[in-house]
Design an enzyme around this catalytic site. Structure first.
Site, mmCIF file in Angstrom:
data_model
loop_
_atom_site.group_PDB
_atom_site.id
_atom_site.type_symbol
_atom_site.label_atom_id
_atom_site.label_comp_id
_atom_site.label_asym_id
_atom_site.label_seq_id
_atom_site.Cartn_x
_atom_site.Cartn_y
_atom_site.Cartn_z
ATOM 1 N N SER A 280 3.161 -2.433 1.325
ATOM 2 C CA SER A 280 2.208 -1.441 1.846
ATOM 3 C C SER A 280 0.803 -1.817 1.422
ATOM 4 C CB SER A 280 2.531 -0.047 1.316
ATOM 5 O OG SER A 280 1.923 0.168 0.062
ATOM 6 N N ASP A 281 -0.185 -1.354 2.161
ATOM 7 C CA ASP A 281 -1.537 -1.420 1.647
ATOM 8 C C ASP A 281 -1.675 -0.259 0.659
ATOM 9 O OD1 ASP A 281 -4.105 -2.249 1.218
ATOM 10 O OD2 ASP A 281 -4.629 -2.338 3.340
ATOM 11 N N CYS A 282 -2.759 -0.286 -0.126
ATOM 12 C CA CYS A 282 -2.812 0.689 -1.211
ATOM 13 C C CYS A 282 -2.942 2.111 -0.670
ATOM 14 C CB CYS A 282 -3.912 0.314 -2.180
ATOM 15 S SG CYS A 282 -3.443 -1.236 -2.973
#
Ligand SMILES: *[C@@H]1O[C@H](CO)[C@@H](O)[C@H](O)[C@H]1NC(C)=O
Ligand SMILES: *[C@@H]1O[C@H](CO)[C@@H](O)[C@H](O)[C@H]1NC(C)=O
Ligand SMILES: *[C@@H]1O[C@H](CO)[C@@H](O)[C@H](O)[C@H]1NC(C)=O
Ligand SMILES: *[C@@H]1O[C@H](CO)[C@@H](O)[C@H](O)[C@H]1NC(C)=O
Ligand SMILES: *[C@@H]1O[C@H](CO)[C@@H](O)[C@H](O)[C@H]1NC(C)=O
Ligand SMILES: *[C@@H]1O[C@H](CO)[C@@H](O)[C@H](O)[C@H]1NC(C)=O
Ligand SMILES: *[C@@H]1O[C@H](CO)[C@@H](O)[C@H](O)[C@H]1NC(C)=O
Ligand SMILES: *[C@@H]1O[C@H](CO)[C@@H](O)[C@H](O)[C@H]1NC(C)=O
Length: 751
Positions: A280-282
């Site tokens: 995932s992106d943050c």
């Protein structure tokens, strides 16, 4: 030094700050644990453990078996903790240390992520040009070399206990709209160019020199790359539309043809170990819940769903809810096990458990050595694009100037002012207070200086205050009074005026293109730590520029004709909405400078062979023909209009060669751009599409032969409305360069 030669530099000082990618951190070096690999018997002994008790440290077993053993040794709560970037605190009883997953290496290693830290031991690293300028080199060897050098610095940081091994780079989202704030991070608007950049940069980051292993699930990795972000992400903050909540509605045709293509190439040809679907992106899970309100999910439900959708790692803390979801029967614990095994196998391939002897000696001496600094300069020189050069104003004659000196940031730093000062007496005027140039108070002083100088160099453009993550542009113009500054200075200048544009996205400089007092224009992107030196080398002819624009430079009014939120690439005309097409593939209007544009100090001519090509493909009874949508009032005489690429063996090649003649007086670098054009009767195809390119050096009056072998399925397919890739029969064309040469390619199917 010739004292009568005054070279005048107008420089917007804050532009240059955006050359710096990594900021030194001064303290905390002792708090970073230093270890080279997990399964070291003496390390276990030091921890009071016997490594022989842990099968996951047994090098004789396959990674699959070792990863299973490690995961089976964990409690459910421990498992969930290891699946988050900053919740993976390690498990002391297993001798498993904390691991932080998030590092960044877009154009050099950076401390933007959580794991890599600069300190007094390693205060800085080599900062290469931003990706949009490296893309402009169209040089695959360079992209791979950049990846190799960046991963060498990364691996050295790891050996010093100052970094992880998993880098969430490159960013290969296609630049759909010229307003996008993150253009600087990407290789531009073309999906094939972006994919080819990805393949080379990823191979440079990941591949270990001399490694010949063939098992893709166990082959060792120098560092792990991640092609990001989620496909079709390309709006940050446009007139109140935010990337965290915008619902990007796309067509399947655009997904297959454009948005997914660089990712497909990154995976299939680059063998990337991660993409931002399984990582995932943050805070992404948080965004699903609090910004998208997807299905009105709770954080817990969203976490369960993304795990089931295949997301192995969360950059955040949301996965801590997974044990509860398991208890409620919402996810299987085996899904958690599988995700963790995937993660640990990547760490095993990276030598995190066993070490990689050939990389063990990399250390501080491998960060910012002279050859990396030279590569930063070389990349900038190769990328610089010459947009205008009336009366061969450039290069300026170097014989009248002395050698240039260097002064630095991040490892060192060469500003245009420093670089040009080394060539002659420089009068420096700032011209504008900052990039936004809100008033004209400093313009008069600048014109006064230009009046007395023999040559005027004007540095203008954008910076991260204007185009950046979370910041899209509202127009395509130079900010504030910059245009007035340029016009006034050009009018006042005694000598030739050279305009140097620093930007990632385009700026509409038609006024300068048409202004006879402005002799030359260079686009230099954000050229990295050696940028000043590279620009001086080009201006004084030590390097003959060969960069090409990786973006279409539309006129300023283009964006008034379509909102950033219209996701389609083809022109739209549905009564309510009438929009022009996007990128050179679908926009047929006038431009300031087209995609692929770039001049040289010399001239090139092409000759291609053969002059025509035909390709007969024999079909068996399982390969079916499909109709195509044709343009009105056209017909095809093809009995079999097209075949789905999935049904073809795809081993047919279209081979040809291009002789590149340098017909000028100077050695130079040319980029041979190869496009294909589908048969003209077919409706809705791109105007042309890039399918190959090669950068070549050709000595003055010399020639070079460049060979191409295009795969028929990959290079001549079209994507129909419902997202199928089809290979049409009929008369295709190969177009080389700016329509300079066209080779007809007749494709026919036979039973
Ligand atoms: C995760 O990182 C964020 C930001 O760095 C921090 O606020 C949070 O406390 C961290 N959580 C854990 C469990 O380390
Ligand atoms: C790979 O190279 C090593 C030595 O460099 C050699 O021993 C090995 O047989 C090679 N393996 C393959 C599959 O070619
Ligand atoms: C970068 O680090 C080196 C030491 O590794 C140091 O000599 C140099 O001054 C640093 N440069 C900057 C701009 O901080
Ligand atoms: C003009 O801009 C500069 C720098 O942005 C600022 O310092 C100055 O006060 C401004 N002058 C006027 C008259 O607004
Ligand atoms: C350009 O495309 C538009 C929209 O499809 C079309 O109406 C127009 O005729 C085209 N112009 C040219 C010169 O091909
Ligand atoms: C093509 O023909 C169809 C049917 O005759 C018509 O509805 C459509 O508007 C035409 N399209 C163009 C671009 O002329
Ligand atoms: C491509 O880049 C490599 C690596 O920097 C360089 O050696 C080579 O000369 C470049 N090729 C051209 C034609 O510029
Ligand atoms: C696209 O091609 C597929 C496969 O040939 C076909 O089934 C489908 O009907 C085509 N779609 C359109 C809109 O023509």
């Amino acid at each position: 030094m010739a004292p009568h030669k005054t070279l005048f530099v107008v420089l917007l000082s804050s532009i240059l700050l955006s050359l710096v990618s990594s900021s030194p951190v001064s303290s905390g070096e002792d708090s970073i644990p230093k270890y080279v690999y997990v399964c070291d018997a003496s390390r276990y002994k030091h921890l009071g453990l016997d490594m022989a008790n842990f099968a996951f440290c047994d090098k004789s077993l396959p990674y699959e078996v070792r990863a299973k053993d490690l995961v089976d040794s964990m409690t459910l709560i421990e498992k969930a903790e290891q699946m988050g970037d900053n919740t993976s605190l390690g498990i002391p009883r297993l001798g498993l240390p904390r691991y932080r997953w998030w590092s960044e290496a877009l154009h050099g290693i950076s401390d933007f992520g959580q794991s890599l830290k600069f300190d007094s031991v390693v205060p800085n690293a080599t900062s290469f040009p931003t990706v949009i300028l490296s893309a402009a080199t169209f040089n695959q060897t360079l992209w791979k070399t950049l990846g190799q050098v960046v991963s060498t610095e990364a691996r050295a940081m790891y050996n010093l206990g100052r970094s992880g091994l998993t880098f969430w780079s490159p960013n290969i989202n296609v630049v759909r709209d010229p307003r996008w704030g993150r253009t600087l991070e990407t290789p531009g608007e073309d999906p094939f160019l972006a994919g080819t950049y990805a393949v080379n940069y990823v191979r440079g980051l990941q591949d270990i020199e001399g490694d010949n292993s063939t098992d893709l699930n166990s082959r060792p990795l120098k560092v792990s790359a991640c092609c990001k972000h989620l496909t079709a992400y390309d709006i940050d903050n446009y007139q109140g539309v935010s990337r965290t909540s915008y619902n990007a509605k796309t067509m399947e045709q655009d997904m297959v043809e454009t948005f997914n293509k660089p990712f497909e190439m990154c995976v299939k040809e680059g063998d990337v170990s991660s993409v931002m679907y399984i990582v995932s992106d943050c805070d992404s899970i948080h965004e699903i819940v609090h910004s998208h309100h997807w299905l009105d999910d709770t954080l817990k439900d969203a976490s369960a769903q993304v795990l089931q959708a295949g997301m192995d790692l969360d950059c955040g803390v949301s996965y801590l809810s997974l044990p509860n979801s398991v208890k409620q029967g919402k996810v299987k614990e085996s899904d958690i096990d599988q995700a963790l095994k995937n993660l640990y196998i990547v760490l095993m391939r990276l030598g995190y458990f066993d070490g990689i002897p050939s990389l063990a000696s990399l250390d501080k001496n491998n960060i910012c050595p002279e050859e990396h600094i030279e590569l930063a300069a070389e990349a900038a020189r190769q990328g610089i694009v010459l947009l205008k050069n009336e009366k061969q104003t450039l290069p300026l004659d170097p014989s009248k100037f002395q050698h240039l000196a260097l002064i630095g940031i991040p490892c060192q730093y060469s500003s245009p002012l420093d670089a040009f000062s080394a060539f002659g007496q420089v009068t420096y005027e700032i011209g504008c207070g900052d990039v936004k140039c809100k008033n004209d108070s400093l313009i008069f002083r600048a014109t006064k200086a230009a009046k007395n100088a023999d040559a005027t160099l004007l540095f203008v453009g954008l910076n991260l205050d204007v185009e950046a993550e979370s910041l899209d542009r509202n127009d395509l113009l130079l900010p504030g009074y910059q245009t007035q500054l340029i016009k006034a200075v050009a009018e006042a200048s005694k000598g030739p005026v050279i305009l140097v544009i620093m930007s990632a996205g385009e700026v509409d400089v038609s006024f300068a293109k048409h202004n006879p007092k402005i002799n030359s224009i260079l686009w230099v992107g954000y050229p990295g730590q050696e940028g000043g030196r590279a620009i001086a080398d080009v201006v004084f002819g030590k390097y003959n520029p060969g960069g090409r624009l990786p973006l279409t430079w539309y006129g300023y009014d283009y964006i008034q004709k379509l909102p950033m939120t219209s996701m389609t690439f083809r022109p739209v005309d549905n009564g309510d909405e009438v929009y022009p097409g996007r990128t050179y593939r679908f926009y047929n209007g006038s431009t300031v400078y087209p995609f692929g544009y770039g001049l040289s100090y010399t001239n090139f001519k092409y000759e291609a062979n053969p002059k025509e090509i035909s390709l007969d493909i024999k079909l068996n009874r399982f390969q079916h023909c499909h109709e195509l949508t044709l343009k009105n009032e056209t017909k095809t005489d093809q009995p079999c209009p097209s075949v789905s690429v999935d049904d073809l063996t795809c081993d047919d090649q279209v081979a040809f060669e291009v002789d590149v003649h340098n017909v000028g007086e100077r050695d130079g670098n040319d980029v041979v751009l190869v496009y294909t054009v589908a048969p003209k009767e077919i409706d809705g195809t791109p105007i042309k599409q890039l399918v190959g390119f090669e950068r070549v050096f050709v000595a003055a009056k010399g020639s070079k032969k460049v060979k191409f072998a295009l795969n028929a399925c990959k290079s001549f397919n079209i994507v129909n409305f419902s997202g199928y890739k089809l290979l049409p029969s009929g008369l295709h064309r190969i177009v080389i360069g700016d329509n300079a040469i066209s080779i007809p390619v007749q494709v026919s199917y036979k039973r």
